[in-house]
Design an enzyme around this catalytic site. Sequence first.
Site, short mmCIF file in Angstrom:
data_model
loop_
_atom_site.label_atom_id
_atom_site.label_comp_id
_atom_site.label_asym_id
_atom_site.label_seq_id
_atom_site.Cartn_x
_atom_site.Cartn_y
_atom_site.Cartn_z
N ARG A 111 -22.39 13.49 -0.35
CA ARG A 111 -22.74 14.66 0.46
C ARG A 111 -22.32 15.91 -0.29
O ARG A 111 -21.16 16.02 -0.72
CB ARG A 111 -21.98 14.55 1.79
CG ARG A 111 -22.26 15.64 2.77
CD ARG A 111 -21.57 15.37 4.09
NE ARG A 111 -20.17 15.77 4.11
CZ ARG A 111 -19.54 16.22 5.18
NH1 ARG A 111 -20.16 16.32 6.33
NH2 ARG A 111 -18.26 16.56 5.15
N THR A 115 -23.90 22.37 1.07
CA THR A 115 -25.14 22.30 1.87
C THR A 115 -25.07 21.19 2.92
O THR A 115 -25.89 21.16 3.84
CB THR A 115 -26.35 22.00 0.97
OG1 THR A 115 -26.16 20.69 0.39
CG2 THR A 115 -26.49 23.03 -0.14
N ASP A 209 -10.88 13.27 5.64
CA ASP A 209 -11.87 12.68 4.73
C ASP A 209 -11.57 11.18 4.60
O ASP A 209 -10.53 10.79 4.05
CB ASP A 209 -11.78 13.37 3.37
CG ASP A 209 -12.86 12.87 2.43
OD1 ASP A 209 -12.91 11.65 2.17
OD2 ASP A 209 -13.67 13.69 1.96
N ASP A 212 -10.93 9.84 1.05
CA ASP A 212 -9.62 10.28 0.53
C ASP A 212 -8.48 9.54 1.23
O ASP A 212 -7.49 9.16 0.59
CB ASP A 212 -9.43 11.79 0.73
CG ASP A 212 -10.33 12.60 -0.19
OD1 ASP A 212 -11.01 12.00 -1.04
OD2 ASP A 212 -10.36 13.85 -0.01
N1 URA Z 1 -16.75 12.68 6.22
C1 URA Z 1 -15.45 12.41 6.35
O1 URA Z 1 -14.87 11.66 5.58
N2 URA Z 1 -14.77 13.00 7.38
C2 URA Z 1 -15.36 13.83 8.26
O2 URA Z 1 -14.70 14.30 9.19
C3 URA Z 1 -16.74 14.10 8.10
C4 URA Z 1 -17.41 13.51 7.07
#
Ligand code: URA
Length: 219
Positions: A111, A115, A209, A212
């Site tokens: 992603r 954008t 995330d 992460d």
């Molecule tokens: N991707 C993620 O890892 N966390 C989010 O909150 C949104 C997209």
Amino acid sequence: MVLRYCRDMRTHVVDHPLVAHKLTTLRDKRTDSPTFRRLADELVTLLAYEATRDVRTEQVDIATPVTETTGVRLSSPKPLVVPILRAGLGMLEGMVRLLPTAEVGFLGMIRDEETLQASTYATRMPDDLSGRQVYVLDPMLATGGTLVAAIKELISRGADDVTALCLLAAPEGVEVMERELAGTPVTVVTASVDERLNDLGYIVPGLGDAGDRMYGTAG
Ligand code: URA
């Protein structure tokens, strides 16, 4: 389990105290990566139990030590499990624990953080998915862009039943899925539909995330 119908897409929010307990620890920012990976794995297995409720089976005749009887086994073609790299990889073991004979394909999607558009950088799965049930693994249904692109790809290859397993979903992402995938046989199974997305496209309250939290920030 809360079941919501909108045209052909269904969203199941799995309502179970063990799901809520594990999800709370995943959300907690003090949870370290090894614990996060273990809990995500356990949570996926609980979601997989609900997600596979309609997995296709066929009748078989067997003999127990006592008598002959009939039972069921997974029918062919076997289901396909597709983790979306990178974070979906952390959901694979929890899924195939329940479906050990499933085949596994891979979709690498990323992603753009500005954008929020998803693009595909790797695809490894059969060209022909006619008649296949497919389980897509993506921990966070945020804007919906990644899952919509992934599911359109699966449907274009002939998949006739797609279930997405997500640890968490945002209402905005669910709405996008319902709009973009109207008329397609898609089910979303998740532990929670949270409050909203923030300006950076993160789910609130969310868990940060997911990639992460699972693997650190090197990738
Ligand atoms: N991707 C993620 O890892 N966390 C989010 O909150 C949104 C997209």
